[in-house]
Design an enzyme around this catalytic site. Structure first.
Site, PDB file in Angstrom:
ATOM      1  N   HIS A  99       0.688  -1.180  -0.036  1.00 13.54           N
ATOM      2  CA  HIS A  99       0.043   0.168  -0.109  1.00 13.54           C
ATOM      3  C   HIS A  99       0.956   1.140  -0.009  1.00 13.54           C
ATOM      4  O   HIS A  99       0.358   2.340   0.307  1.00 13.54           O
ATOM      5  CB  HIS A  99      -1.040  -0.002   1.321  1.00 13.54           C
ATOM      6  CG  HIS A  99      -1.832  -1.051   1.297  1.00 13.54           C
ATOM      7  ND1 HIS A  99      -2.384  -1.641   2.375  1.00 13.54           N
ATOM      8  CD2 HIS A  99      -2.313  -2.055   0.368  1.00 13.54           C
ATOM      9  CE1 HIS A  99      -3.178  -2.742   2.349  1.00 13.54           C
ATOM     10  NE2 HIS A  99      -2.913  -2.996   0.956  1.00 13.54           N
TER      11      HIS A  99
ATOM     12  N   HIS B 231      -7.355  -0.653   2.467  1.00  8.78           N
ATOM     13  CA  HIS B 231      -6.594  -1.345   1.129  1.00  8.78           C
ATOM     14  C   HIS B 231      -6.543  -0.121  -0.002  1.00  8.78           C
ATOM     15  O   HIS B 231      -7.855   0.414  -0.080  1.00  8.78           O
ATOM     16  CB  HIS B 231      -6.962  -2.551   0.694  1.00  8.78           C
ATOM     17  CG  HIS B 231      -6.801  -3.505   1.641  1.00  8.78           C
ATOM     18  ND1 HIS B 231      -7.684  -3.782   2.735  1.00  8.78           N
ATOM     19  CD2 HIS B 231      -5.857  -4.427   2.045  1.00  8.78           C
ATOM     20  CE1 HIS B 231      -7.260  -4.527   3.558  1.00  8.78           C
ATOM     21  NE2 HIS B 231      -6.395  -5.369   3.219  1.00  8.78           N
TER      22      HIS B 231
END
Length: 631
Positions: A568, A611
């Protein structure tokens, strides 16, 4: 075998005579619409640097006008293994098995905050579709406060309410089976999603293990707020869909949603297997083109480098890793670093490659001695259940094998995570702003971090931001993550070889508050396991281990157990004013030059508590609108 023997799948799904199994077209077919370097034109209206997730979104939208030409240059290739998408007989197992050949071969420098971890993984996709091609398909959004804080950093137009139309433009919800939804209280709000024209499908699987009910109930007994729709309120406890089409149970991603339907446009060219070396500027510092080179050819050989011109704008979508790398190679970045690398300085922009953030992940592990049945282990321990599951999948792609990584979890605010939350917030505010930042950060970056830290301290004090991600799926273990860490890292050009991969320093857990949050996370899980709902499963702690009880012990365990990121990575070309270390303005144009913008997750000034895939879609959709509006 009767479906009611194994809880969690409705009887209506067992026959499914009307289930559509119209699998997507063969991925190999879109190769026919790629171009070679020789086929590329000398100039285009727009050049998109990077054919990952955001690049395909922006290319799709810019090429909607048939009078405008668009070139996408991507280092990776189209992945045509059906298993990656889950086409035909394959289950989309790619959600949990990342292929190294689809990733860049990059590792971080040694990380003192993780007990000197060497060669920490740097997850960055090198494939058409980028992270959407390889990720775990958890398509959740950050909490509204996350995006509102972007706007508060002098970025008008970037609050959650202003971004919501772009989230909706990107995604549509395939409704869950009503019987399963009622059984597990899977709630949703269609106001969070777009219509049938939105390219990305999100859906719920046709099966859930019954132990999830204990886990959800235990969270409620802990006082965690249950949300109706996580896409509108991503804090507390909520269900979230995955990036799969319900009709085909296949990955819904940038390739299937944004590229494949428009790949035949005559004004859209995709060139794979090529690296953009530099952005070319004229004397007025306007970006006029890019130099490109085929992957694997020798650097420095003019015979293999070609220049392609851009008549309107160049959009960088090379991700958190290579967007700053391309900028630095092009002479836009920290002047001292560029001079050390022998790169002529076009603009001294210290924020390029700074502000690196990711989600440090670490595991909690428990054994359930009186587990609900069936459970995830039943696929290995119960032959009848496994055969039933296999038969369902073979017949109509339903049942337990339709599950990926899970669809429910909790994003825990600090006041619910830690009894001493006020002391933790006070400790944050008492720190000197530069105390734990990389030594390369100069005054504007320190000023920008000070502004970020104040917003984070306020968010830490309320219930609108989860500082911990705690997903669950009926298993006794899960990877948790610190969602809004205070530590900051860097992505910097290799000064001895600018075309080598950049030097990445996550600087993970440099700020002592971050591993303390991890310690509090393990203590929170212990309290969760002690609720009446969870005690019914007879949980036994396996990791980090019940013998570890003090802050010192748990912090040390966190430094040993955590990884630097979960794929991420973001924020390395941050949207902020130059005086706060920013790289782009709210219009996403790079400070100090013209004709050049950034349209990927590197523009985020603060990482979101989610996410990042859903956020990338929204950023890219908005970026495309901004580019079209000015050109």
């Amino acid at each position: 075998m009767a479906g009611r023997r194994f809880l969690g799948i409705s009887a209506t799904l067992l026959a499914l005579p009307g289930l559509s199994l119209a699998y997507p077209a063969d991925l190999a077919g879109i190769h026919q619409r790629e171009i070679t370097a020789r086929q590329a034109s000398e100039s285009y209206d727009y050049i998109v640097v990077g054919g990952g997730q955001s690049g395909l979104v922006i290319a799709n939208r810019l090429s909607e006008d048939p009078t405008k030409t668009v070139l996408v240059v991507e280092y990776g290739y189209i992945e045509n293994d059906p298993a990656q998408e889950g086409s035909s007989k394959f289950k989309p197992t790619s959600a949990t098995a990342w292929k190294q050949r689809l990733l860049y071969n990059v590792t971080s420098v040694d990380l003192p905050g993780l007990n000197g971890l060497k060669n920490g993984p740097v997850y960055a996709a090198a494939v058409v579709g980028g992270g959407s091609t390889v990720n775990g398909m958890m398509l959740d959004r950050g909490a509204p406060e996350n995006y509102d804080n972007w706007a508060k950093l002098n970025n008008p137009g970037w609050s959650f309410n202003e971004l919501l139309k772009y989230f909706k433009k990107a995604t549509q919800l395939d409704l869950p089976d009503p019987v399963l939804a009622k059984d597990f209280n899977i709630t949703y709000d269609l106001a969070a999603y777009g219509d049938k024209n939105s390219p990305i499908h999100v859906s719920y699987p046709t099966y859930q293990y019954p132990g999830i009910k204990n886990q959800v109930q235990g969270m409620k007994e802990m006082g965690v707020q249950l949300q109706k729709e996580g896409a509108l309120n991503a804090h507390g406890l909520f269900w979230f869909p995955g990036a799969l089409s319900a009709a085909t149970v296949t990955r819904s991603y940038a390739v299937s949603g944004y590229y494949r339907p428009v790949a035949s446009r005559a004004n859209l060219h995709l060139l794979t297997g090529h690296r953009v070396n530099e952005v070319v500027f004229d004397k007025s510092k306007r970006a006029t083109g890019v130099t490109i080179q085929e992957r694997g050819t020798p650097n420095g050989d003019p015979a293999v480098v070609r220049t392609v011109k851009a008549k309107r704008e160049i959009v960088l979508t090379a991700g958190f890793l290579h967007t700053p790398h391309v900028l630095q190679r092009s002479g836009v970045g920290p002047a001292g670093l560029l001079k050390e690398a022998g790169i002529p300085v076009v603009v001294d922009l210290p924020g390029v490659g700074a502000n690196l953030q990711d989600h440090p992940g670490f595991t909690h592990g428990w054994r359930y001695d009186t587990d609900a049945n069936p459970n995830p282990n039943s696929m290995f321990t119960n032959q009848s259940f496994a055969q039933w599951a296999n038969n369902l999948w073979a017949a109509n792609r339903t049942g337990p094998r339709s599950l990926t990584v899970g669809n429910v979890g909790a994003w825990i605010p600090l006041p619910q995570l830690a009894e001493d939350w006020k002391e933790i917030v006070a400790a944050i505010r008492a720190q000197g702003p530069a105390d734990y930042l990389p030594k390369s950060y100069e005054s504007t970056l320190i000023a920008g971090y000070r502004a970020q830290r104040e917003l984070l301290a306020k968010a830490y004090s309320g219930l609108g931001t989860g500082v911990l991600e705690l997903p669950f799926n009926a298993r006794g273990q899960a990877i948790m993550a610190v969602e809004h860490q205070l530590s900051r890292g860097t992505v910097r050009v290799n000064t001895t070889d600018k075309y080598a991969e950049p030097v990445v320093d996550f600087n993970t857990f440099a700020n002592p508050v971050d591993p303390l949050i991890a310690a509090r996370a393990w203590q929170f899980v212990r309290r969760w396991m002690a609720t009446p709902a969870m005690k019914a499963l007879s949980p036994v702690e396996l990791s980090p281990g019940a013998a570890l009880t003090t802050d010192e012990q748990l912090i040390a365990a966190a430094r040993s157990a955590a990884g630097p990121g979960e794929g991420h990575g973001c924020c390395t070309a941050a949207m902020s004013p130059r005086k706060l270390g920013g790289v782009v303005g709210p219009d996403l144009r790079v400070h100090g030059v013209t004709g050049l913008s950034v349209g990927d997750n590197s523009v985020a000034p603060l990482i979101v508590g989610a996410h990042t895939c859903a956020t990338v879609y929204a950023v890219a959709e908005k970026a495309a609108d901004l580019v079209k509006a000015r050109t």
